[in-house]
Enzyme design. Structure first.
Site, PDB file in Angstrom:
ATOM      1  N   SER A 147       0.828  -1.209   0.000  1.00  0.00           N
ATOM      2  CA  SER A 147       0.000   0.000   0.000  1.00  0.00           C
ATOM      3  C   SER A 147       0.861   1.257   0.000  1.00  0.00           C
ATOM      4  O   SER A 147       0.538   2.243  -0.681  1.00  0.00           O
ATOM      5  CB  SER A 147      -0.937  -0.001   1.209  1.00  0.00           C
ATOM      6  N   ARG A 157       0.488   3.677  -3.304  1.00  0.00           N
ATOM      7  CA  ARG A 157      -0.068   5.018  -3.080  1.00  0.00           C
ATOM      8  C   ARG A 157       0.881   6.084  -3.633  1.00  0.00           C
ATOM      9  O   ARG A 157       0.456   6.986  -4.357  1.00  0.00           O
ATOM     10  CB  ARG A 157      -0.310   5.247  -1.592  1.00  0.00           C
ATOM     11  N   ASN A 208       0.063   8.277  -7.232  1.00  0.00           N
ATOM     12  CA  ASN A 208      -0.095   9.729  -7.230  1.00  0.00           C
ATOM     13  C   ASN A 208       0.953  10.423  -8.090  1.00  0.00           C
ATOM     14  O   ASN A 208       0.628  11.370  -8.822  1.00  0.00           O
ATOM     15  CB  ASN A 208      -0.021  10.251  -5.794  1.00  0.00           C
TER      16      ASN A 208
END
Length: 277
Positions: free
Chosen positions: A208, A212, A216
């Site tokens: 994760s 993440r 982005n």
């Protein structure tokens, strides 16, 4: 924009999404080594070490210089975040959090460098043909290999903290007896379930973290490329400039926020690893 002359906006984007690789197999083979991400990440990491090391050597007890005050402000900010999250000996946690935060900020900031700057430099040295066949992605955190590498290191650090706080036997016992507690035969029956649940919980953390940050930054990089397509024509050039400036200003927030989230989650995970269920 010379790279897009043969394939339009699609060719332009594909060119800028191609890594400079040491190819072992097919172009998409995971074993390929992305030299551009490695070189930029290494250079920025060394820059951070030199900058903060120099500030530490020149630090004085009197009135600090502007450079020293700026570094102290960053260190105090990170230490304050660690102190609020991690209630233990933070002598090794704060330096880790500071390193993660500043290194990721440095790597994320590369997204603000004009997309075509590397190509322009290659063109000046080797001509347009050399630029067309030269690939260089300047944002290391838009490469999943980079973010997985950092998060994998964090994962090993988490294992080390759990082992240090609970010992080998205690850590192993926790993997088999939590989160579903039982006694006697019930504990034996639930042990495989607990082990699977804990393995999933531990693996989700680095995955994760990596996904993440990568998602982005990759998305932000792609938006810059799409906006660059607007700047290719006379009619859309001015709207493209305005959109590029607006997205760049907004992207500064993303750059800092993603570094902060990665840092604070690392500290939270360390605190959790040292605590028992």
């Amino acid at each position: 924009m010379s790279e897009s002359s043969g394939g339009g906006l699609t060719g332009y984007i594909q060119h800028h999404l191609t890594h400079n690789q040491a190819v072992h197999g097919a172009p998409a083979d995971p074993s390929n080594f992305n030299w551009d991400s490695w070189a930029v990440a290494l250079g920025l990491g060394l820059l951070f070490v030199l900058w903060f090391g120099r500030a530490a050597r020149k630090a004085t007890a009197g009135v600090p210089s502007k450079a020293q005050a700026f570094v102290e402000l960053i260190v105090e900010f990170v230490d304050g975040q660690v102190r609020d999250t991690f209630h233990g000996d933070r002598r090794s946690v704060t330096p880790l959090a500071l390193t993660i935060f500043m290194w990721i900020v440095f790597m994320n900031t590369m997204d603000l460098i004009p997309l075509d700057l590397p190509g322009m430099l290659v063109t000046l040295v080797g001509g347009e043909e050399a630029a067309h066949h030269t690939f260089f992605r300047i944002v290391p955190t838009a490469d999943l290999n980079t973010t997985l590498g950092i998060s994998s290191s964090v994962f090993l650090i988490l294992i080390g903290h759990a082992w240090s706080a609970k010992g080998g036997m205690g850590f192993g016992k926790e993997l088999l007896t939590a989160p579903f507690h039982a006694h006697g035969f019930g504990a034996i029956v639930l042990a495989p379930v607990n082990l699977v649940m804990n393995i999933i919980e531990w693996l989700v953390k680095p995955i994760s973290l990596a996904m993440r940050l990568f998602g982005n930054m990759y998305g932000g990089e792609l938006v810059f490329m799409l906006i660059a397509g607007l700047m290719a024509g006379w009619v859309t050039f001015l709207p493209g400039v305005i959109a590029n400036a607006a997205w760049g200003i907004f992207h500064i927030l993303i750059i800092l926020l993603q570094a902060f989230i990665f840092m604070i989650l690392t500290v939270v995970y360390i605190a959790g690893a040292r605590e028992g269920h």
